[in-house]
Design a protein around this motif. Structure first.
Motif, PDB file in Angstrom:
ATOM      1  N   ASN A 116      59.181  18.215  -7.916  1.00  0.00           N
ATOM      2  CA  ASN A 116      58.467  18.057  -6.648  1.00  0.00           C
ATOM      3  C   ASN A 116      56.959  17.946  -6.859  1.00  0.00           C
ATOM      4  OD1 ASN A 116      60.777  18.022  -5.119  1.00  0.00           O
ATOM      5  ND2 ASN A 116      60.693  20.188  -4.567  1.00  0.00           N
ATOM      6  N   PHE A 117      56.407  18.777  -7.757  1.00  0.00           N
ATOM      7  CA  PHE A 117      54.995  18.618  -8.107  1.00  0.00           C
ATOM      8  C   PHE A 117      54.743  17.195  -8.604  1.00  0.00           C
ATOM      9  CE2 PHE A 117      54.447  23.369  -8.708  1.00  0.00           C
ATOM     10  CZ  PHE A 117      53.428  23.505  -7.788  1.00  0.00           C
ATOM     11  N   LEU A 118      55.596  16.736  -9.484  1.00  0.00           N
ATOM     12  CA  LEU A 118      55.451  15.396 -10.061  1.00  0.00           C
ATOM     13  C   LEU A 118      55.507  14.323  -8.982  1.00  0.00           C
ATOM     14  CD1 LEU A 118      55.373  13.484 -12.519  1.00  0.00           C
ATOM     15  CD2 LEU A 118      57.865  13.727 -12.668  1.00  0.00           C
ATOM     16  N   ALA A 119      56.491  14.420  -8.104  1.00  0.00           N
ATOM     17  CA  ALA A 119      56.664  13.402  -7.062  1.00  0.00           C
ATOM     18  C   ALA A 119      55.464  13.331  -6.134  1.00  0.00           C
ATOM     19  CB  ALA A 119      57.933  13.696  -6.262  1.00  0.00           C
ATOM     20  N   VAL A 120      54.936  14.483  -5.732  1.00  0.00           N
ATOM     21  CA  VAL A 120      53.791  14.505  -4.818  1.00  0.00           C
ATOM     22  C   VAL A 120      52.526  14.032  -5.523  1.00  0.00           C
ATOM     23  CG1 VAL A 120      52.288  16.010  -3.453  1.00  0.00           C
ATOM     24  CG2 VAL A 120      54.766  16.279  -3.323  1.00  0.00           C
TER      25      VAL A 120
ATOM     26  N   ALA B 263      57.594  11.541 -17.455  1.00  0.00           N
ATOM     27  CA  ALA B 263      57.301  12.970 -17.308  1.00  0.00           C
ATOM     28  C   ALA B 263      58.581  13.795 -17.279  1.00  0.00           C
ATOM     29  CB  ALA B 263      56.487  13.205 -16.038  1.00  0.00           C
ATOM     30  N   MET B 264      59.615  13.298 -16.621  1.00  0.00           N
ATOM     31  CA  MET B 264      60.869  14.054 -16.560  1.00  0.00           C
ATOM     32  C   MET B 264      61.557  14.107 -17.921  1.00  0.00           C
ATOM     33  SD  MET B 264      60.959  15.459 -13.707  1.00  0.00           S
ATOM     34  CE  MET B 264      62.557  16.231 -14.010  1.00  0.00           C
TER      35      MET B 264
ATOM     36  N   PRO C 233      56.939  20.242 -20.709  1.00  0.00           N
ATOM     37  CA  PRO C 233      56.543  19.756 -19.387  1.00  0.00           C
ATOM     38  C   PRO C 233      55.057  19.433 -19.306  1.00  0.00           C
ATOM     39  CG  PRO C 233      56.881  22.126 -19.340  1.00  0.00           C
ATOM     40  CD  PRO C 233      57.352  21.664 -20.676  1.00  0.00           C
ATOM     41  N   PRO C 234      54.687  18.236 -18.877  1.00  0.00           N
ATOM     42  CA  PRO C 234      53.265  17.889 -18.742  1.00  0.00           C
ATOM     43  C   PRO C 234      52.646  18.597 -17.544  1.00  0.00           C
ATOM     44  CG  PRO C 234      54.643  16.080 -17.990  1.00  0.00           C
ATOM     45  CD  PRO C 234      55.577  17.092 -18.577  1.00  0.00           C
TER      46      PRO C 234
END
Length: 221
Positions: free
Chosen positions: A156-160, A183-184, A192-193
């Motif tokens: 969710n952090f990544l998507a936003v 990233a995934m 994890p980045p």
């Protein structure tokens, strides 16, 4: 002298009932009253038991997400048979774990169960771009929110973060989608980045909504 009932909406019957209950309370031994109070758990404890009980029958992905959020943010403020809700659990404005799993194949097959929300004013001309980037990124213009729904908070952090890059013109849709997949892969490899661990931009904590523009003259009605 005319007396006034302590339960006026019950009338005379209510007065008799109130008097009976008062007499019963006086007659009850103090030890019995203490036992009654001891049988009722504190509100917070009751809420915790309720959340734990609710998720027992949930699918595995939903259950794991709920347990992870309870471990990190504590007990939810809202508990229903189908969802747990945390309000103002910084850095998010709201976190919801659903008992229902939604199939999602981007960037690889998984179940969407964890929705997390921030205040964010998405321009109207960017809604299509965000929908094309990721169907589980949800923008609400009137409310002024941007949400991501996946199975883990890191996603969710990544998507936003990548949605913000698209809105700001820093990445194209294709670039954001590829960055998401890369990233995934790193998350799954145990490295994890930073973009999956926190917001890479400053989140506005105030109201970001857009109530729209009135086009009807209500004075004529």
């Amino acid at each position: 002298m005319k007396t006034t009932s302590r339960f006026p909406h019950f009338g005379t019957a209510g007065s008799l009932l109130g008097a009976s209950l008062l007499a019963l309370a006086i007659a009850m031994p103090a030890s019995a009253q203490g036992q009654t109070s001891q049988q009722s758990p504190p509100a917070g404890q009751a809420q915790a038991q309720s959340a734990d009980q609710v998720i027992q029958d949930w699918p595995d992905v939903s259950k794991k997400a709920a347990q992870a959020m309870m471990e990190k943010y504590g007990q939810p403020q809202g508990v229903t048979p189908k969802m747990l809700v945390w309000e103002d659990n910084a850095p998010w404005a709201r976190t919801i774990v659903y008992g229902e799993e939604i199939d999602h194949d981007f960037p690889m097959p998984h179940k969407d169960v964890l929705e997390q929300v921030i205040p964010y004013d998405v321009p109207a001309d960017m809604f299509d771009d965000l929908a094309e980037y990721d169907g589980s990124v949800i923008a609400e213009r009137t409310k002024g929110t941007l949400a991501a729904r996946c199975d883990k908070e890191a996603a969710n952090f990544l998507a936003v973060n990548l949605a913000n890059d698209i809105v700001k013109g820093e990445k194209s849709i294709e670039e954001a989608r590829q960055a998401y997949a890369d990233a995934m892969k790193a998350v799954m490899a145990g490295d994890p980045p930073e973009i999956t661990q926190a917001f890479t931009f400053e989140v506005n904590r105030g109201f970001a909504g857009n109530p729209g523009e009135t086009i009807m003259d209500t004075a004529e009605q």
